[in-house]
Write an enzyme that holds these catalytic residues in place. Structure first.
Site, PDB file in Angstrom:
ATOM      1  N   HIS A 125       0.653 -39.010  48.419  1.00 15.09           N
ATOM      2  CA  HIS A 125       1.279 -40.459  47.191  1.00 15.09           C
ATOM      3  C   HIS A 125       0.973 -42.411  46.318  1.00 15.09           C
ATOM      4  O   HIS A 125       1.314 -41.763  45.884  1.00 15.09           O
ATOM      5  CB  HIS A 125       2.687 -40.765  47.574  1.00 15.09           C
ATOM      6  CG  HIS A 125       3.950 -39.176  47.515  1.00 15.09           C
ATOM      7  ND1 HIS A 125       3.589 -38.407  46.739  1.00 15.09           N
ATOM      8  CD2 HIS A 125       4.211 -38.947  49.006  1.00 15.09           C
ATOM      9  CE1 HIS A 125       4.551 -37.083  47.532  1.00 15.09           C
ATOM     10  NE2 HIS A 125       4.755 -37.108  48.323  1.00 15.09           N
ATOM     11  N   ASP A 162       1.570 -29.762  51.225  1.00 14.45           N
ATOM     12  CA  ASP A 162       2.846 -30.467  50.975  1.00 14.45           C
ATOM     13  C   ASP A 162       3.975 -29.991  50.360  1.00 14.45           C
ATOM     14  O   ASP A 162       3.235 -29.387  49.212  1.00 14.45           O
ATOM     15  CB  ASP A 162       2.654 -31.553  50.815  1.00 14.45           C
ATOM     16  CG  ASP A 162       3.513 -32.818  51.342  1.00 14.45           C
ATOM     17  OD1 ASP A 162       3.291 -33.449  52.820  1.00 14.45           O
ATOM     18  OD2 ASP A 162       4.384 -33.122  50.780  1.00 14.45           O
ATOM     19  N   HIS A 164       5.516 -31.417  48.442  1.00 16.19           N
ATOM     20  CA  HIS A 164       5.497 -32.517  47.067  1.00 16.19           C
ATOM     21  C   HIS A 164       4.520 -32.470  46.741  1.00 16.19           C
ATOM     22  O   HIS A 164       2.861 -32.062  47.574  1.00 16.19           O
ATOM     23  CB  HIS A 164       6.156 -34.377  48.141  1.00 16.19           C
ATOM     24  CG  HIS A 164       7.262 -33.684  49.088  1.00 16.19           C
ATOM     25  ND1 HIS A 164       7.733 -34.266  50.057  1.00 16.19           N
ATOM     26  CD2 HIS A 164       8.326 -33.947  48.499  1.00 16.19           C
ATOM     27  CE1 HIS A 164       8.387 -34.357  50.902  1.00 16.19           C
ATOM     28  NE2 HIS A 164       9.394 -34.600  49.842  1.00 16.19           N
ATOM     29  N   ASP A 249       6.146 -29.765  55.435  1.00 14.22           N
ATOM     30  CA  ASP A 249       7.229 -30.091  54.735  1.00 14.22           C
ATOM     31  C   ASP A 249       8.089 -28.898  53.646  1.00 14.22           C
ATOM     32  O   ASP A 249       9.225 -28.535  53.757  1.00 14.22           O
ATOM     33  CB  ASP A 249       7.724 -31.045  54.319  1.00 14.22           C
ATOM     34  CG  ASP A 249       6.737 -31.797  53.432  1.00 14.22           C
ATOM     35  OD1 ASP A 249       5.582 -31.067  53.405  1.00 14.22           O
ATOM     36  OD2 ASP A 249       6.538 -33.311  52.952  1.00 14.22           O
TER      37      ASP A 249
HETATM   38 ZN    ZN Z   1       5.641 -33.709  51.745  1.00 15.05          ZN
END
Ligand code: ZN
Length: 348
Positions: A125, A162, A164, A249
């Site tokens: 991120h 991931d 996200h 995750d």
């Molecule tokens: Zn993540």
């Protein structure tokens, strides 16, 4: 057996984001404990080096790097509601970026066939001028930039599984045709980016591929996505190096994510990417830890991927079965990407 390098260090536990923060030092303890229990002669271990400021500056502005450096004089610095630095964060984040570089160097130098970097804080991120989503420096992007700008590679693949979307990685390479960024992620979800129409711009148009998926998708939908969208594009790209943003995750036990990947799913995704790397770049592949917040799942999934990295051959790759729920997304992605890649999603 392939030689796999594990890069790990207890100093990754030094960064502390807060007593109830899910991105916690125990994640590294769980991974190191798992790694110490692995019995494999072809497994090598290496300590990470710190990334230099020049290496961080491949992806981040000098002002932002100086901002993170200054947090070393404060007990706590809040970058956003999720992202907090402690006095040890600057050193730990440099060691995380350096850990992925250590892994890449081990593969380039022939010390290992592939590698897994057990690092923290995560990176995907992190934007050029901004920390966010538990991330400070974009570890995987710095490694990819090093391969392109220092090692003069022309085609590097980053596959980000991931849960996200890796908005930072996407942003850094959005106009670059040298780094193909592909992401599977839950959508809509944090950080809100990663829709199908985000495909890169300028010289980089077509070199960002997003596979946004609703919560509850699991192994069969992910493998369908790999087989009918991501891998056909990656095979046309012919990467010279394969990097994985390996967040766990998307595992079904994860407290933050809503996806249903199992250990077998991670094994199957790893196997497919290793086969791609074998075909395109003599197997050169490095996975770097991103998210993953259930300690038991983290250790089990880490072990599954590391075991799979050691395996030779691709005899247990079989085409994805089921997963029809992924087909509408594959077809819509194909629509946006059809001018840049040959994709034949078919009916499955
Ligand atoms: Zn993540």
């Amino acid at each position: 057996m392939r030689k796999t390098m594990l890069v790990a260090d207890r100093r990754y536990m030094n960064h502390f984001a807060g007593s109830v923060h899910p991105e916690r030092p125990a994640r590294i303890a769980a991974m190191i404990e798992m790694a110490e229990g692995l019995q494999r002669s072809a497994l090598k271990h290496s300590a990470p080096r710190e990334a230099s400021v020049e290496e961080l500056a491949l992806c981040h502005s000098e002002e932002y790097i100086a901002t993170v450096e200054r947090t070393a004089t404060c007990e706590r610095t809040n970058f956003d509601p999720d992202t907090h630095a402690s006095a040890e964060t600057w050193a730990t984040a440099r060691l995380a970026a350096g850990g992925v570089l250590t892994a890449v160097e081990a593969v380039l130098d022939g010390a290992a066939d592939n590698a897994f970097a057990i690092v923290r804080p995560p990176g995907h991120h992190a934007l050029p001028r901004r920390a966010m989503g538990f991330c400070f420096f974009n570890n995987i992007a710095i490694a990819a930039s090093c391969l392109v700008k220092v090692r003069r590679m022309r085609r590097v693949l980053i596959l980000d599984w991931d849960v996200h979307h890796g908005n930072g990685t996407q942003d850094i390479f959005y106009e670059s045709p040298e780094v193909l960024y592909m992401s599977t992620h839950q959508y809509p979800f944090y950080p809100g980016t990663g829709w199908l129409d985000e495909i890169g711009s300028g010289a980089g148009v077509g070199f960002t591929v997003n596979a946004p998926m609703p919560a509850t998708f699991g192994d069969s939908e992910y493998l369908r996505m790999f087989d009918q969208l991501l891998l056909p594009i990656a095979e046309q790209f012919k990467p010279e190096f394969v990097l994985i943003s390996a967040g766990f995750d998307c595992h079904y036990r994860d407290p933050l994510g809503g996806m249903r990947i199992t250990e077998d799913g991670f094994i199957a995704m790893t196997r497919r990417l290793q086969r791609l790397a074998d075909e395109c770049c003599e197997g050169r592949m490095v996975a770097a830890l991103e998210g993953g917040y259930d300690l038991q799942a983290l250790a089990k999934c880490g072990r599954s991927v590391i075991d799979e990295l050691g395996r030779d051959g691709d005899e247990h790759v079989t085409a994805a079965k089921d997963g029809e729920r992924a087909m509408p997304i594959i077809q819509r992605a194909s629509y946006f990407l059809k001018d840049y890649w040959q994709i034949e999603p078919g009916e499955g």
